[in-house]
Enzyme design. Sequence first.
Site, short mmCIF file in Angstrom:
data_model
loop_
_atom_site.label_atom_id
_atom_site.label_comp_id
_atom_site.label_asym_id
_atom_site.label_seq_id
_atom_site.Cartn_x
_atom_site.Cartn_y
_atom_site.Cartn_z
N TRP A 175 23.50 72.58 59.91
CA TRP A 175 23.54 74.03 59.76
C TRP A 175 24.01 74.72 61.03
O TRP A 175 24.73 75.73 60.96
CB TRP A 175 22.16 74.55 59.33
CG TRP A 175 21.67 73.85 58.12
CD1 TRP A 175 20.66 72.94 58.03
CD2 TRP A 175 22.21 73.96 56.79
NE1 TRP A 175 20.52 72.48 56.74
CE2 TRP A 175 21.45 73.09 55.96
CE3 TRP A 175 23.25 74.70 56.22
CZ2 TRP A 175 21.71 72.95 54.60
CZ3 TRP A 175 23.50 74.56 54.86
CH2 TRP A 175 22.74 73.71 54.06
N GLY B 20 19.57 82.48 48.90
CA GLY B 20 20.52 81.42 49.26
C GLY B 20 21.53 81.22 48.15
O GLY B 20 21.92 80.09 47.86
N PHE C 194 16.77 82.75 54.62
CA PHE C 194 15.56 82.63 53.79
C PHE C 194 14.34 82.19 54.61
O PHE C 194 13.25 82.04 54.07
CB PHE C 194 15.76 81.72 52.58
CG PHE C 194 16.54 80.46 52.82
CD1 PHE C 194 16.23 79.57 53.83
CD2 PHE C 194 17.63 80.17 51.99
CE1 PHE C 194 16.95 78.41 54.02
CE2 PHE C 194 18.37 79.00 52.18
CZ PHE C 194 18.02 78.12 53.20
N HIS D 122 16.00 70.93 48.40
CA HIS D 122 16.33 69.54 48.70
C HIS D 122 17.10 69.37 50.01
O HIS D 122 17.26 68.25 50.50
CB HIS D 122 17.07 68.88 47.53
CG HIS D 122 18.43 69.42 47.24
ND1 HIS D 122 19.08 69.21 46.05
CD2 HIS D 122 19.30 70.18 47.98
CE1 HIS D 122 20.26 69.79 46.07
NE2 HIS D 122 20.42 70.37 47.22
#
Length: 312
Positions: free
Chosen positions: A120, A164, A215, A233
């Site tokens: 990320w 998201g 989030f 996940h």
Amino acid sequence: MSGLITPMALRVAVTLGLPDRLRDNPATARELAPELEVDPLALDLLLAHLTTLGVAERTASGYRTTDFGALLGAGAGNGLNNLLHHDSAAGRADLAFVDLVHSVRTGEPAYPVRYGQDFWTDLAGQRHLRDAFDQQMTDRMRNWVPQIVRNYDWSRFGTLVDVGGGHGSLLAAILTANPAMRGHLVELEDTAAGARAVLGLYGLGGRTEVTGGSFFDPLPTGGDAYLLFDVLHDWDDEQAHRILARCAEAGDRVLVVESLGESTEFDLVMLVHFGGRDRGLHDFERLASAHGLKLESVTQVTGGRSLLEFTR
């Protein structure tokens, strides 16, 4: 089953742009090499193997992409090019599988071992990777969206908050099928900008709101349901708890759409890329219960995805 040659040959072919370059303009390796800035002998070896695979064929003018090989082209519409390219989000992440042994030994993602930072953070620092990831998610959703809209009663909710939600293709389809509903999408700002454009194209600007944010931060309140589609996940239990906590503090109903641990291959992808995994039903119940959420129903919405409805 143990060979790496063919998968890597296909990935390199996509990365060099060979399926598109040779579709209508055959060329020899010697002609192509200066253009692609590669070694001509090595390129000829690669093209020879691609010919063995049926991806390319030899002609009097040089190598040409076959109809089968054209499926790897950027415009083929199947998302494969984006998944295989070395400099796309997915293709780059898959290369971390060379360090799978690290993930198995530690339970941690292999991505930082190869690239020095997590997936990320890499996306946040390289816009083209973020764009490739967003496109990958849109491609994945294309065949699922009609099923998801059809197989669940979304009309029960006045306002749905898609947490998201990517570029908003799912939210747009749900709102289009249910004209009385309103929607609110939460995404990182770069992706949120794309979502505003997509929702505008659907003519939903007056019924939707898009908030740029994470989030992990406080979510907009006032929604009748908070949707997490293929979000949890991507994260280990600690981070999944943080996401669920934000949803639970914002509203009383959380909708989790995930695969319930049906693909062993996908489990390893989640581990190597993110340190996450698919979870079973009881795993989700355990996570949700820590935030005062109880499982109310389970609805299969696609062949591989179930919607878990949790209420406070």
